[in-house]
Design an enzyme around this catalytic site. Sequence first.
Site, PDB file in Angstrom:
ATOM      1  N   GLY A 109       0.700  -1.296   0.059  1.00  6.65           N
ATOM      2  CA  GLY A 109      -0.037  -0.079   0.179  1.00  6.65           C
ATOM      3  C   GLY A 109       0.984   1.313   0.007  1.00  6.65           C
ATOM      4  O   GLY A 109       2.273   0.968  -0.273  1.00  6.65           O
ATOM      5  N   VAL A 114       3.515  -5.802   2.668  1.00  8.11           N
ATOM      6  CA  VAL A 114       3.179  -7.223   3.615  1.00  8.11           C
ATOM      7  C   VAL A 114       3.504  -8.324   3.007  1.00  8.11           C
ATOM      8  O   VAL A 114       3.607  -8.648   1.793  1.00  8.11           O
ATOM      9  CB  VAL A 114       1.394  -6.966   3.560  1.00  8.11           C
ATOM     10  CG1 VAL A 114       0.975  -7.944   4.335  1.00  8.11           C
ATOM     11  CG2 VAL A 114       0.686  -5.730   3.848  1.00  8.11           C
ATOM     12  N   ASP A 222     -10.878   4.976   4.934  1.00 10.13           N
ATOM     13  CA  ASP A 222     -10.274   4.387   3.788  1.00 10.13           C
ATOM     14  C   ASP A 222     -10.852   3.092   3.660  1.00 10.13           C
ATOM     15  O   ASP A 222     -10.241   2.200   3.214  1.00 10.13           O
ATOM     16  CB  ASP A 222      -8.617   4.240   4.337  1.00 10.13           C
ATOM     17  CG  ASP A 222      -7.843   4.237   3.047  1.00 10.13           C
ATOM     18  OD1 ASP A 222      -8.213   4.500   2.125  1.00 10.13           O
ATOM     19  OD2 ASP A 222      -6.862   4.003   3.120  1.00 10.13           O
TER      20      ASP A 222
HETATM   21  N1  LIG Z   1      -3.104  -9.450   6.933  1.00  9.91           N
HETATM   22  C1  LIG Z   1      -3.286  -9.959   5.790  1.00  9.91           C
HETATM   23  N2  LIG Z   1      -3.249 -10.821   5.204  1.00  9.91           N
HETATM   24  C2  LIG Z   1      -3.245 -10.684   3.637  1.00  9.91           C
HETATM   25  N3  LIG Z   1      -2.880  -9.868   2.815  1.00  9.91           N
HETATM   26  C3  LIG Z   1      -2.623  -8.715   3.497  1.00  9.91           C
HETATM   27  C4  LIG Z   1      -2.709  -8.518   4.940  1.00  9.91           C
HETATM   28  N4  LIG Z   1      -2.561  -7.240   5.317  1.00  9.91           N
HETATM   29  C5  LIG Z   1      -2.486  -6.532   4.196  1.00  9.91           C
HETATM   30  N5  LIG Z   1      -2.696  -7.364   3.184  1.00  9.91           N
HETATM   31  C6  LIG Z   1      -2.435  -7.050   1.675  1.00  9.91           C
HETATM   32  O1  LIG Z   1      -1.528  -5.996   1.553  1.00  9.91           O
HETATM   33  C7  LIG Z   1      -2.160  -4.856   1.071  1.00  9.91           C
HETATM   34  C8  LIG Z   1      -1.581  -3.291   1.551  1.00  9.91           C
HETATM   35  O2  LIG Z   1      -1.901  -3.536   3.114  1.00  9.91           O
HETATM   36  P1  LIG Z   1      -2.368  -2.158   3.808  1.00  9.91           P
HETATM   37  O3  LIG Z   1      -3.619  -2.004   3.171  1.00  9.91           O
HETATM   38  O4  LIG Z   1      -2.663  -2.343   5.214  1.00  9.91           O
HETATM   39  O5  LIG Z   1      -1.109  -1.109   3.440  1.00  9.91           O
HETATM   40  P2  LIG Z   1      -1.130   0.278   3.467  1.00  9.91           P
HETATM   41  O6  LIG Z   1       0.189   0.579   3.049  1.00  9.91           O
HETATM   42  O7  LIG Z   1      -1.701   1.060   4.706  1.00  9.91           O
HETATM   43  O8  LIG Z   1      -2.329   0.653   2.296  1.00  9.91           O
HETATM   44  P3  LIG Z   1      -2.810   2.022   1.847  1.00  9.91           P
HETATM   45  O9  LIG Z   1      -2.432   2.385   0.685  1.00  9.91           O
HETATM   46  O10 LIG Z   1      -4.339   1.467   1.795  1.00  9.91           O
HETATM   47  O11 LIG Z   1      -2.796   3.076   2.977  1.00  9.91           O
HETATM   48  C9  LIG Z   1      -3.653  -5.354   1.248  1.00  9.91           C
HETATM   49  O12 LIG Z   1      -4.354  -4.436   0.370  1.00  9.91           O
HETATM   50  C10 LIG Z   1      -3.714  -6.601   1.083  1.00  9.91           C
HETATM   51  O13 LIG Z   1      -3.888  -6.846  -0.154  1.00  9.91           O
HETATM   52 MG   LIG Z   2      -4.635  -0.352   2.317  1.00 15.58          MG
END
Ligand SMILES: Nc1ncnc2c1ncn2[C@@H]1O[C@H](COP(=O)(O)OP(=O)(O)OP(=O)(O)O)[C@@H](O)[C@H]1O
Ligand SMILES: [Mg+2]
Length: 443
Positions: A109, A114, A222
């Site tokens: 993201g 992740v 979000d």
């Molecule tokens: N616990 C999990 N199990 C499997 N896949 C996950 C998990 N947590 C996150 N992901 C995958 O990783 C991606 C990115 O995680 P997350 O949305 O928490 O990151 P972010 O950097 O905060 O994103 P954003 O751009 O939405 O702010 C998610 O869209 C999902 O596809």
């Molecule tokens: Mg996300």
Amino acid sequence: MTTESALPLPRLPVPDIRAEVAFQHSQKQNERLQEYRLRPPKLRLANRSHSSTSTSTTAHAISFRGESDGNGKALPELDANALSGSYDRSMNETYFEQCFTRLAKIGEGSFGEVFKVRSKEDGRMYAIKMSKELYRSEHYRQERLEEVRRYEQFSGHANFVQFYRAWEQNDRLYMQMELCRESLDRYLVRRRDIPEETIWNILLDLLLALKNLHDRNLIHLDIKLDNVLIGDDDSCKLADFGLVIDVDRANRHQATEGDSRYMAPEILQGKFSKAADIFSLGVAMLELSCFLELPHNGPLWQQLRSGVLPHDFMKNISPELETLIRQMMSPEPEARPTVDEILSHKKLVSLLERRNRWRLIIKMKQTIRRSRKAAWSKLCNWKQMIFSFVTSILTTFIHREAVSNRRRRTLDSPMQQQGIIEIPQSNFYPAKITCIYLNKAHP
Ligand SMILES: Nc1ncnc2c1ncn2[C@@H]1O[C@H](COP(=O)(O)OP(=O)(O)OP(=O)(O)O)[C@@H](O)[C@H]1O
Ligand SMILES: [Mg+2]
């Protein structure tokens, strides 16, 4: 876009009204099927203090559990002993590298990457979210730690991702979570045509999660398919608490806007409310029901926020669901139903009743599935251990055989005269092994 109380509220770019009018529904672009789509960058505060912050090179646990004040200001006590016992602080490798085997990258993201990992401690699979950027200021660090607080707060509820622990090391935050199957976004790309009954079930799961947040006066900001994960029990779990904020704080200009594709129109005027989450949920349901490529801006973006949802989009869904989505996407926040009002919809009430009736059986099925997985994981570990054991015995045996065979031969080559013996390559020796032969008879 992040703002602070002293600053005038910056605005998102006004949607581009010159873009093509053609609607792109019914066909998602093929690139969606490719790996991770690029996500719109989050706009960040321009004059944020850049005083550097430096966390220790030794990993230390982060936890807000047991903290009484919920206002998000105080930093938690850092408990150095809360990390796994197998962690050796004197080693150069990070806690992440020492205690987990990284199997694959499963998501990315704007804030984090992740990974699917296997714990060396218990052999189980987890997801670990690692912050992409190093802490660039104490303020930035606190923003990231805020997500830990929220994950801890909601972990344990069936419709939130289970959270295990967080730690920081070398100016990065790591969060260990339940490994979910996939995001709803990926599920949609894979399945395309999702049965309406499934859509109602997904809506119910997300409303139950949102109710938990809204009842505490928190807003998610979000909500999008990317941030909904499907668990092993097939339930949908709300994830990514990076932007969660108290409604009152949000309106003191401290909120960060989410993805523009799902954003409620009033956010452009700096109005943050629970109704903004309802709007985003409505957009997510529209996307699920119509397999629609959501616009980031342009005329369709405007139209989706004007209360006129083209009939073309809705032709395959029931009037019940269509009406509900239209209400959730009302341009005026006051006109949108609250979580409780939506939950009192007769379709959702009957779904919930049905779930409650089958709760025991569903729980049993889940327990069986979980224990089957745990047993399989243990078996895999055993299989791996036995395989390594047998291979190492075989390797040692064959190595010793080769060396003693050589010993028996006369030392006649110049290399052997020097006490060096070459062992030929074989199936068991993928690389050429040269060993020093300490020949007692040869000085
Ligand atoms: N616990 C999990 N199990 C499997 N896949 C996950 C998990 N947590 C996150 N992901 C995958 O990783 C991606 C990115 O995680 P997350 O949305 O928490 O990151 P972010 O950097 O905060 O994103 P954003 O751009 O939405 O702010 C998610 O869209 C999902 O596809
Ligand atoms: Mg996300």
